[in-house]
Every structure is written in C-alpha cells, then in structure tokens.
Design a protein around this motif. Structure first.
Motif, short mmCIF file in Angstrom:
data_model
loop_
_atom_site.label_atom_id
_atom_site.label_comp_id
_atom_site.label_asym_id
_atom_site.label_seq_id
_atom_site.Cartn_x
_atom_site.Cartn_y
_atom_site.Cartn_z
N SER A 1 0.82 -1.21 0.00
CA SER A 1 0.00 0.00 0.00
C SER A 1 0.85 1.25 0.00
N GLU A 2 2.05 1.16 0.59
CA GLU A 2 2.91 2.34 0.66
C GLU A 2 3.47 2.72 -0.70
N LYS A 3 3.64 1.75 -1.60
CA LYS A 3 4.16 2.03 -2.93
C LYS A 3 3.06 2.39 -3.92
N LEU A 4 1.84 2.02 -3.61
CA LEU A 4 0.74 2.29 -4.53
C LEU A 4 0.05 3.61 -4.25
N TYR A 5 -0.34 3.83 -3.02
CA TYR A 5 -1.16 4.98 -2.66
C TYR A 5 -0.28 6.13 -2.18
N THR A 6 0.56 6.63 -3.05
CA THR A 6 1.49 7.69 -2.68
C THR A 6 0.87 9.08 -2.78
N GLY A 7 -0.28 9.20 -3.42
CA GLY A 7 -0.93 10.51 -3.57
C GLY A 7 -1.47 11.03 -2.25
N SER A 8 -2.11 10.18 -1.49
CA SER A 8 -2.65 10.54 -0.17
C SER A 8 -2.46 9.36 0.77
N PRO A 9 -1.26 9.12 1.23
CA PRO A 9 -1.01 7.94 2.08
C PRO A 9 -1.76 7.99 3.41
N GLY A 10 -2.16 9.17 3.85
CA GLY A 10 -2.90 9.29 5.10
C GLY A 10 -4.29 8.68 5.02
N LEU A 11 -4.82 8.51 3.81
CA LEU A 11 -6.14 7.91 3.65
C LEU A 11 -6.12 6.39 3.68
N VAL A 12 -4.95 5.81 3.65
CA VAL A 12 -4.81 4.36 3.65
C VAL A 12 -4.54 3.89 5.06
N ASN A 13 -5.39 2.98 5.54
CA ASN A 13 -5.16 2.42 6.87
C ASN A 13 -4.90 0.92 6.76
N GLY A 14 -4.61 0.29 7.87
CA GLY A 14 -4.29 -1.13 7.88
C GLY A 14 -5.41 -2.01 7.36
N LEU A 15 -6.64 -1.68 7.73
CA LEU A 15 -7.78 -2.48 7.29
C LEU A 15 -7.92 -2.44 5.77
N GLN A 16 -7.78 -1.25 5.20
CA GLN A 16 -7.89 -1.13 3.75
C GLN A 16 -6.76 -1.89 3.08
N ALA A 17 -5.57 -1.83 3.60
CA ALA A 17 -4.42 -2.53 3.02
C ALA A 17 -4.62 -4.04 3.09
N ARG A 18 -5.15 -4.56 4.21
CA ARG A 18 -5.41 -6.00 4.32
C ARG A 18 -6.52 -6.43 3.38
N THR A 19 -7.56 -5.62 3.24
CA THR A 19 -8.64 -5.94 2.31
C THR A 19 -8.12 -5.98 0.88
N PHE A 20 -7.27 -5.05 0.53
CA PHE A 20 -6.67 -5.05 -0.81
C PHE A 20 -5.80 -6.29 -1.01
N GLY A 21 -5.10 -6.71 0.02
CA GLY A 21 -4.27 -7.91 -0.06
C GLY A 21 -5.11 -9.16 -0.27
N ILE A 22 -6.22 -9.27 0.43
CA ILE A 22 -7.11 -10.43 0.26
C ILE A 22 -7.73 -10.42 -1.13
N TRP A 23 -8.12 -9.25 -1.61
CA TRP A 23 -8.68 -9.13 -2.96
C TRP A 23 -7.64 -9.56 -4.00
N THR B 1 -5.56 9.28 -4.84
CA THR B 1 -4.80 8.66 -3.75
C THR B 1 -3.55 7.97 -4.25
N ALA B 2 -3.43 7.82 -5.57
CA ALA B 2 -2.25 7.19 -6.16
C ALA B 2 -1.72 8.10 -7.26
N ALA B 3 -0.41 8.10 -7.39
CA ALA B 3 0.23 8.87 -8.47
C ALA B 3 0.71 7.89 -9.54
N SER C 1 -9.28 4.63 -11.16
CA SER C 1 -10.07 5.50 -10.28
C SER C 1 -9.21 6.07 -9.15
N GLU C 2 -8.27 5.28 -8.64
CA GLU C 2 -7.40 5.80 -7.58
C GLU C 2 -6.50 6.91 -8.10
N VAL C 3 -6.10 6.83 -9.35
CA VAL C 3 -5.22 7.86 -9.93
C VAL C 3 -6.01 9.09 -10.35
#
Length: 107
Positions: free
Chosen positions: A1-23, A67-69, A60-62
């Motif tokens: 998540s730290e390498k993907l969501y570099t546009g607004s890293p403050g909006l990314v939390n652990g739960l979202q990162a784990r959900t993205f990992g499971i997806w 939230t992503a650059a 959509s994230e870009v």
C-alpha cells in the motif's frame, strides 16, 4: 500500500491494506484456476472481469480519488491489467470458434 497509494497515504489504513491484499490473493487464485482450465468459459469470463476490476480500481485511484500517483508502482498493475484484457479478449474469440466447432461435430 505504501508504494501504490502515494498521492494521499494518510487515507490508507491497515484495514484497507489488508482488504486489498485479500482481494489480490482471491484474484490470483481465480487467474491460476483459469490457467489450469482455460476452456471453462464461465471461469474465463470471471477471470477477464477480475482484470477489468483491477484496471478500473487503479484508474479510479489515480484520476478520481487522487490517492495514487502515476509511479512505477501503479503503472505496472495498469499495464498488466491492460495487456491481460487485450490478450484475453483475443483468446475469447478462439474459445468461441472452438465451441462452434465442437457443436458442429456433435450434430
């Protein structure tokens, strides 16, 4: 998540990162199953849909949520999804032709 969501890293939390990992894990399992049974049309369509979902997510994230650059961390999945969609759409034509040929043999 730290390498993907570099546009607004403050909006990314652990739960979202784990959900993205499971997806991501679920998508990879579906894609591996399709590679094993590539003639299964339903599984082929589901796999193709996972690539469309990935492409839509990263675009959509870009461009919508900002939230992503457009870094290599985002460009790589965008390219994989795009080329995979293209390849699978080409492969879908061969599946259709093969299905028609099998139906003619049965009749």
């Amino acid at each position: 998540s730290e390498k993907l969501y570099t546009g607004s890293p403050g909006l990314v939390n652990g739960l979202q990162a784990r959900t993205f990992g499971i997806w991501t894990l679920l998508s990879s399992v579906i894609r591996c199953l399709c590679a094993i049974d590539i003639r299964n049309r339903t599984l082929y369509h589901i796999t193709l849909f996972t690539f469309f979902m990935a492409l839509a997510h990263f675009l959509s994230e870009v461009f919508i949520y900002h939230t992503a650059a457009l870094t290599i961390g985002v460009m790589a999945p965008l390219m994989v999804a795009s080329f995979s969609i293209l390849g699978m759409l080409i492969g879908l034509q061969y599946l259709e032709v093969e299905a028609l040929a099998q139906n003619k043999k049965k009749n």
